[in-house]
Each structure stands twice: as structure tokens, then as C-alpha cells.
Motif scaffolding. Structure first.
Motif, PDB file in Angstrom:
ATOM      1  N   GLU A  35       0.827  -1.210   0.000  1.00 55.30           N
ATOM      2  CA  GLU A  35       0.000   0.000   0.000  1.00 55.30           C
ATOM      3  C   GLU A  35       0.863   1.263   0.000  1.00 55.30           C
ATOM      4  O   GLU A  35       0.604   2.212  -0.762  1.00 55.30           O
ATOM      5  CB  GLU A  35      -0.913  -0.004   1.223  1.00 55.30           C
ATOM      6  CG  GLU A  35      -1.793   1.232   1.338  1.00 55.30           C
ATOM      7  CD  GLU A  35      -2.519   1.303   2.664  1.00 55.30           C
ATOM      8  OE1 GLU A  35      -3.053   2.391   2.981  1.00 55.30           O
ATOM      9  OE2 GLU A  35      -2.544   0.297   3.391  1.00 55.30           O
ATOM     10  N   GLN A  83       1.246   4.195  -3.000  1.00 54.98           N
ATOM     11  CA  GLN A  83       1.064   5.623  -2.753  1.00 54.98           C
ATOM     12  C   GLN A  83       2.289   6.423  -3.172  1.00 54.98           C
ATOM     13  O   GLN A  83       2.164   7.515  -3.746  1.00 54.98           O
ATOM     14  CB  GLN A  83       0.752   5.843  -1.272  1.00 54.98           C
ATOM     15  CG  GLN A  83      -0.609   5.335  -0.839  1.00 54.98           C
ATOM     16  CD  GLN A  83      -0.876   5.568   0.632  1.00 54.98           C
ATOM     17  OE1 GLN A  83      -0.009   6.043   1.360  1.00 54.98           O
ATOM     18  NE2 GLN A  83      -2.065   5.221   1.096  1.00 54.98           N
ATOM     19  N   PHE A 123      -2.973   5.080  -7.005  1.00 52.94           N
ATOM     20  CA  PHE A 123      -3.651   5.662  -5.854  1.00 52.94           C
ATOM     21  C   PHE A 123      -4.934   4.902  -5.546  1.00 52.94           C
ATOM     22  O   PHE A 123      -5.218   4.575  -4.380  1.00 52.94           O
ATOM     23  CB  PHE A 123      -3.969   7.137  -6.117  1.00 52.94           C
ATOM     24  CG  PHE A 123      -4.625   7.822  -4.955  1.00 52.94           C
ATOM     25  CD1 PHE A 123      -3.885   8.221  -3.853  1.00 52.94           C
ATOM     26  CD2 PHE A 123      -5.995   8.047  -4.955  1.00 52.94           C
ATOM     27  CE1 PHE A 123      -4.492   8.837  -2.771  1.00 52.94           C
ATOM     28  CE2 PHE A 123      -6.608   8.673  -3.873  1.00 52.94           C
ATOM     29  CZ  PHE A 123      -5.856   9.058  -2.786  1.00 52.94           C
ATOM     30  N   VAL A 124      -5.725   4.600  -6.589  1.00 56.23           N
ATOM     31  CA  VAL A 124      -6.958   3.841  -6.381  1.00 56.23           C
ATOM     32  C   VAL A 124      -6.629   2.454  -5.836  1.00 56.23           C
ATOM     33  O   VAL A 124      -7.303   1.951  -4.924  1.00 56.23           O
ATOM     34  CB  VAL A 124      -7.748   3.734  -7.694  1.00 56.23           C
ATOM     35  CG1 VAL A 124      -8.929   2.775  -7.534  1.00 56.23           C
ATOM     36  CG2 VAL A 124      -8.239   5.106  -8.123  1.00 56.23           C
ATOM     37  N   SER A 171      -4.078   1.630  -4.000  1.00 57.89           N
ATOM     38  CA  SER A 171      -3.675   1.735  -2.592  1.00 57.89           C
ATOM     39  C   SER A 171      -4.883   1.898  -1.684  1.00 57.89           C
ATOM     40  O   SER A 171      -4.922   1.352  -0.577  1.00 57.89           O
ATOM     41  CB  SER A 171      -2.710   2.907  -2.404  1.00 57.89           C
ATOM     42  OG  SER A 171      -3.371   4.156  -2.551  1.00 57.89           O
ATOM     43  N   ARG A 172      -5.889   2.658  -2.157  1.00 62.17           N
ATOM     44  CA  ARG A 172      -7.098   2.840  -1.358  1.00 62.17           C
ATOM     45  C   ARG A 172      -7.885   1.536  -1.242  1.00 62.17           C
ATOM     46  O   ARG A 172      -8.397   1.199  -0.173  1.00 62.17           O
ATOM     47  CB  ARG A 172      -7.987   3.932  -1.974  1.00 62.17           C
ATOM     48  CG  ARG A 172      -7.403   5.328  -1.945  1.00 62.17           C
ATOM     49  CD  ARG A 172      -7.245   5.848  -0.531  1.00 62.17           C
ATOM     50  NE  ARG A 172      -5.985   5.426   0.078  1.00 62.17           N
ATOM     51  CZ  ARG A 172      -5.771   5.354   1.370  1.00 62.17           C
ATOM     52  NH1 ARG A 172      -6.729   5.647   2.216  1.00 62.17           N
ATOM     53  NH2 ARG A 172      -4.594   4.981   1.848  1.00 62.17           N
ATOM     54  N   ARG A 173      -7.981   0.834  -2.364  1.00 58.10           N
ATOM     55  CA  ARG A 173      -8.685  -0.449  -2.341  1.00 58.10           C
ATOM     56  C   ARG A 173      -7.958  -1.459  -1.453  1.00 58.10           C
ATOM     57  O   ARG A 173      -8.585  -2.213  -0.708  1.00 58.10           O
ATOM     58  CB  ARG A 173      -8.794  -0.996  -3.767  1.00 58.10           C
ATOM     59  CG  ARG A 173      -9.585  -0.124  -4.722  1.00 58.10           C
ATOM     60  CD  ARG A 173     -11.056  -0.321  -4.597  1.00 58.10           C
ATOM     61  NE  ARG A 173     -11.485  -1.654  -4.973  1.00 58.10           N
ATOM     62  CZ  ARG A 173     -12.767  -2.023  -5.026  1.00 58.10           C
ATOM     63  NH1 ARG A 173     -13.709  -1.149  -4.710  1.00 58.10           N
ATOM     64  NH2 ARG A 173     -13.089  -3.260  -5.358  1.00 58.10           N
ATOM     65  N   SER A 196      -6.031  -0.719   1.070  1.00 54.18           N
ATOM     66  CA  SER A 196      -6.220  -0.285   2.452  1.00 54.18           C
ATOM     67  C   SER A 196      -7.557  -0.762   2.997  1.00 54.18           C
ATOM     68  O   SER A 196      -7.659  -1.220   4.144  1.00 54.18           O
ATOM     69  CB  SER A 196      -6.139   1.241   2.533  1.00 54.18           C
ATOM     70  OG  SER A 196      -6.420   1.694   3.836  1.00 54.18           O
ATOM     71  N   HIS A 197      -8.597  -0.678   2.159  1.00 58.10           N
ATOM     72  CA  HIS A 197      -9.922  -1.161   2.573  1.00 58.10           C
ATOM     73  C   HIS A 197      -9.900  -2.670   2.789  1.00 58.10           C
ATOM     74  O   HIS A 197     -10.484  -3.178   3.762  1.00 58.10           O
ATOM     75  CB  HIS A 197     -10.954  -0.787   1.509  1.00 58.10           C
ATOM     76  CG  HIS A 197     -12.337  -1.305   1.795  1.00 58.10           C
ATOM     77  ND1 HIS A 197     -13.134  -0.790   2.786  1.00 58.10           N
ATOM     78  CD2 HIS A 197     -13.050  -2.323   1.220  1.00 58.10           C
ATOM     79  CE1 HIS A 197     -14.288  -1.445   2.817  1.00 58.10           C
ATOM     80  NE2 HIS A 197     -14.254  -2.382   1.876  1.00 58.10           N
TER      81      HIS A 197
END
Length: 551
Positions: free
Chosen positions: A489, A493, A527-528, A530-532, A534-535
Motif C-alpha cells: 500500500e 502511494q 492511488f486507487v 492503494s485505497r482499495r 487499504s480497505h
């Protein structure tokens, strides 16, 4: 209740191929493949080798086979705890009073005269001591490299009672208390007190400087200990051994394990595992189940598709056997009269749940599903990926069982069978367990003088369902995956922001429009991603709420 899709998620990820009906897991696991297999019962044998008080009336067998081994019990109480028919009956709803009374003249189960599992070896780090609680006892588990063995000590330094589990393993392989540096050997003897002058009396040799040591052994790749540090039990392993599970020592079987701290008590945990009727949203279907034999060491149960057994105090297991008919390529029951055209290997698997009483309102579950087919899958699929689905199933009932336990305590343990209306055969194992614990084991876990039996306050829902402290920190595979996914992750980023920085810093005439667009797309995707990610990490390694009404 669990949706079938979630049950199949467990099956796909763990490849526990079960027939649709009757297998007594907490989720009545169903098969998403091998659906044509017919299940047959494995001859029931129980793992109590060389016991002074052997378990049930089955022959000894120390060799790996498809069922537990056991020893011969001279005084077997053969009692048919069969639930009533699906029609309403008063037997379970309001059973005869004598069924609930303790047998004061019979054998009694001694909670402190048993072997207890602590943790799977695969989830213990030899470099550090580990704090655990079992049967209300605070213990520290550590690897003694001088004796090449795992040790279980009382988690209390004799100096100022600091927890030894917060210490370290020193350069000489001794357990060192981090508070004042006292060092202890694998026998519990104090070997060094930094504050004691060399020319003074050898205070480290005094009996009061020693740590209480519990008898310890490793069997089936699980650390077991005897919860009594009295020297008379030093060699208890020569007289009484932990229950033996031969499948876990058979190289032809898989033996991937998992563990989790459970925020409800031992009794509720075992009942949930013995209850196969809560799999569907509609609440399951009629099941024909009964308890065939019971004594002070547990019981054997019969069900539609196999057999199951409870080996007191910790093990509940279910067995199924599959046999492939090579003559026509289909699967057939091992119990049919048809003779196969050629010898075939029997496909077998078991569901083994090891339930550890920790403290009032808390327990520990160790699970393993050995099978002798599809072994290669466990070698290529990481263990943590199986745990993602298995933890989801544990979460599905966790909160309601936590509340259920408190309702049981409100009405009183002795009133369980009067307050709970259990008229069908699918409740036979649950009722049988309650009768066993009432008759032989005092009605509840014996905590000695540690606890009164009162439950601790209920924490917030988010804390109850938190996976990180209940599982991830105690699982070597999930710990590594957690760190690795967090690192990925961060890398995503960094790539995203670095790419945007390059696009902003480089002059337009140096970087073409097409190259800029490509870099921007890469930045957005990273970025998307990393967000996914993280979730995903939060949902599977920290907190995953479960709302039955929306499933």
C-alpha cells in the motif's frame, strides 16, 4: 445465520468438501465441489492412548489412520441421549429432574487433571516469550534452545511478580525478566540475579527464586501443558498423554491450522460447533442426530452422514469418508454393497475443533481440517488466505453468541434446559453436552480460586469483532501478510505521488502529451489501488461488521 454463499466461501478457500446435510460444524459447511460424493461413517475411535482413565470403549491404535485412536474404558456408561422427533415434546423442553442432577456416586471430571492445548507450534515465535491464559492460569510459553523444547512457566517472576512474557530470551538461551534481569533455565531454576553481589550468599539458588514450571509436551504440532506445577506431576506424560489425532501426523493429510481468541465462553463455543442447524437463513432443516455413548471423558454421536465425538475437555471432531468408484468415474458410498472393479484409495477428511477455556466469557479456538486429497492446494495457497474466509464465518455468529451467553447467565446455568426449548433431533449434541457437563463436570468450568464465574463487561461491538488482536497478532501467516500488504500500500502511494510530481515538474516540451497521459493514468491507478488495498486490509485484518438483516 450464515448465508450459503459465505459457507461456500469457506469451502472454496479451505477445500473442506462436505455434503449438504448434517455435518456438525458451527456453520454446517457445504460442498461447492465434489458434490457427487456420498459420505459414510469412519469407524469411531477416540484419541486417548495410555490414559489412566481412558475414554470410552474403543481399541487402542497409535498408528495414523482415518480416525482418532483411544484406549479401553472399563466402566462405560452407555446412555442414549437421543433427541425427540421434530414434533413438539416435553423431554428436552422440560426434561426429567433426575437427568439434570449430578451423579454424586459416579465419576467426576477433574478440570485440573487434564492436558490443555496452548497454541499450534506454527504460530509460536522461538525468538520471544508468549503470554497465554488457559483455565484462568497466566502462563508464558517460550523456546528453550538448551533443551530443544517448548516450556510453559507461570507468567510471574518470583522477584516482584512482573510478567515474564514481557521479557526476552538472553544470549545463553535463558528466560530473562525484563524488569530486573533475573534469568531462569528451562527447569525453572534462577541462574542469575544481577543485583546479588558475587561475594555474597548464592541467593539465586534459593527455592523462592525459582519459577513454577508446568509439565509440557508437543503432540500433533500443538503445545500442550498440564495445569498443575506440583513436582509430583513432573512425569505425568508417562502416565497420561494428550488426545492423539493421527491424521495430523500422517504426511498424506493436510494439517493447516488456525487459531482465534473468542469473546464468549468455552461452553457456548462448544455448543456452537456441535450445532449444525444454523447454516441457512431459514434456520436449516430436520436432522437425525443422537448421542450413542457417554462417560466422564466425553461422548460419541451419530448423524446422518458420519460420526462425531467430544473428547473432554477440549476436542470436538467430525469424520467423513469418501470413496471414488473408478469403474465408472463416479463417487460411491464406502458402505454400499457394490464391489469396485479395482482397488481404490479412500478419501477422508475430518473437522477438528479444539476449544480452550481461557477465563469466564473468553475462550480460544484452534481448528484444523485434515484431508488426504487435494493436498497440493494447501502447498500453493497461502494459509492467511484461508483464514480470511474462516474468520468471516466466525464473525457471523460472534456478536449474537456473546449476547446469548449473558442471557444464559441471567437465567442461571442450572436452568438452561428449562429455559431453552430444544424439541428437535438437531439439538441432540447440544443437549448431550449440557447433560455431560451437569452430570460429570460440575455444571461449568472449574476456575479454581481465580474467578467467581461472573462474566466481564461487554466491550463495544467494534472491539468484539476486531480481528487484529484476536487473530492476526497470534497467527504467523497473517502477521506476515499484514505487514506485506501494508508495505505494498505504501509503495503504491509513493508511486502515485512520485508520478504526479514528475508530470508537474517536467516541462511540456520534454515530455510528450501521450507520455504525460500515461503517467497520469499510472498515478491514478496506483492511488486507487492503494485505497482499495487499504480497505481490504482493514476489512480482513482489523474489523468486518456482520449484519444478518442485510445478507
Amino acid at each position: 445465520m450464515l448465508k450459503i454463499s459465505h459457507i461456500r466461501t469457506w469451502n472454496i478457500k479451505t477445500l473442506i468438501h462436505l455434503k449438504e446435510k448434517g455435518t456438525p460444524t458451527m456453520e454446517a459447511l457445504r460442498a461447492s465441489s465434489f458434490s457427487s460424493f456420498q459420505f459414510t461413517t469412519i469407524p469411531p475411535r477416540l484419541p486417548r492412548p495410555q490414559f489412566e482413565k481412558p475414554m470410552l470403549n474403543f481399541p487402542i491404535n497409535h498408528r495414523p489412520n482415518s480416525s482418532f485412536s483411544s484406549t479401553h474404558h472399563n466402566k462405560l456408561e452407555s446412555r442414549l441421549f437421543t433427541a425427540t422427533s421434530p414434533t413438539v415434546s416435553a423431554e428436552f423442553a422440560d426434561p426429567p429432574e433426575q437427568e439434570l442432577e449430578f451423579d454424586s456416586q459416579g465419576e467426576k471430571f477433574d478440570w485440573f487433571a487434564q492436558w490443555y492445548p496452548v497454541m499450534p507450534v506454527c504460530d509460536l515465535d522461538k525468538r520471544v516469550p508468549h503470554a497465554k491464559k488457559v483455565l484462568g492460569l497466566d502462563v508464558v510459553v517460550w523456546w528453550d534452545r538448551n533443551e530443544n523444547a517448548w516450556k510453559v512457566f507461570n507468567d510471574r517472576c518470583p522477584h516482584r511478580l512482573a510478567p515474564l512474557s514481557e521479557g526476552r530470551i538472553d544470549q545463553w538461551g535463558r528466560l530473562q525478566c525484563v524488569y530486573h534481569g533475573w534469568c531462569f533455565s528451562g527447569s525453572g531454576d534462577c541462574k542469575f540475579i544481577p543485583q546479588a553481589p558475587p561475594e555474597g550468599p548464592p541467593v539465586h539458588t534459593f527455592q523462592n527464586a525459582c519459577v513454577a514450571v508446568y509439565p509440557t509436551t508437543v503432540q500433533n504440532d500443538i503445545v500442550w501443558f498440564w495445569p498443575n506445577s506440583d513436582p509430583q506431576y513432573k512425569d505425568i506424560i508417562t502416565k497420561q498423554k494428550p488426545p492423539y489425532m493421527p491424521e495430523l501426523d500422517d504426511p498424506s493429510y493436510t494439517k493447516s491450522m488456525g487459531n482465534r481468541e473468542i469473546p464468549y465462553g468455552y461452553e457456548v463455543l462448544i455448543e456452537n460447533l456441535m450445532d449444525p442447524a444454523h447454516a441457512d437463513r431459514e434456520g436449516g432443516r430436520p436432522l437425525d442426530m443422537s448421542i450413542k455413548k457417554s462417560d466422564v471423558n466425553g461422548f460419541i454421536a451419530r448423524q446422518e452422514t458420519g460420526s462425531s465425538r467430544f473428547i473432554a475437555p477440549c476436542i470436538f471432531s467430525a469424520f467423513t469418508s469418501l470413496a471414488a468408484d473408478k469403474s465408472n468415474g463416479s463417487a460411491s458410498s464406502a458402505g454400499t454393497k457394490e464391489e469396485p472393479s479395482s482397488p481404490v484409495a479412500q478419501r477422508s477428511f475430518a473437522l477438528i475443533f479444539i476449544c480452550v477455556p481461557v477465563s469466564p466469557g473468553n475462550s480460544r479456538l484452534i481448528w484444523t481440517f485434515p484431508r488426504n486429497f487435494g493436498v497440493w492446494i494447501d502447498r500453493i495457497v497461502p494459509r492467511w488466505l484461508f483464514h480470511v474466509g474462516q474468520n468471516l464465518i466466525l464473525d457471523s455468529d460472534l456478536y449474537l453468541l456473546h449476547l446469548e451467553e449473558r442471557k444464559i447467565m441471567d437465567i442461571g446455568l442450572s436452568n438452561w434446559q428449562k429455559a431453552c426449548f430444544v424439541p428437535t433431533k438437531s439439538d441432540a449434541l447440544v443437549v448431550g453436552f449440557r447433560r455431560w457437563i451437569n452430570k460429570y463436570a460440575g455444571g461449568q468450568v472449574d476456575w479454581g480460586t481465580k474467578f467467581s464465574g461472573a462474566l466481564p463487561p461487554s466491550p463495544p461491538r467494534e472491539q468484539l469483532l476486531d480481528r487484529y488482536w484476536s487473530h492476526v497478532v497470534n497467527c504467523s501467516s497473517c502477521r506476515v501478510a499484514y505487514k506485506g500488504l501494508n508495505a505494498v500500500e505504501v509503495v503504491l502511494q509513493v508511486i502515485a505521488f512520485a508520478t504526479i510530481g514528475i508530470v508537474a515538474a517536467v516541462k511540456q516540451e520534454i515530455l510528450s502529451s501521450a507520455a504525460r497521459n500515461i503517467l497520469v493514468v499510472i498515478a491514478v491507478l496506483c492511488f486507487v489501488g492503494s485505497r482499495r488495498l487499504s480497505h481490504f486490509v482493514y476489512k480482513n485484518f482489523h474489523y468486518h461488521d456482520y449484519n444478518h438483516a442485510l445478507r
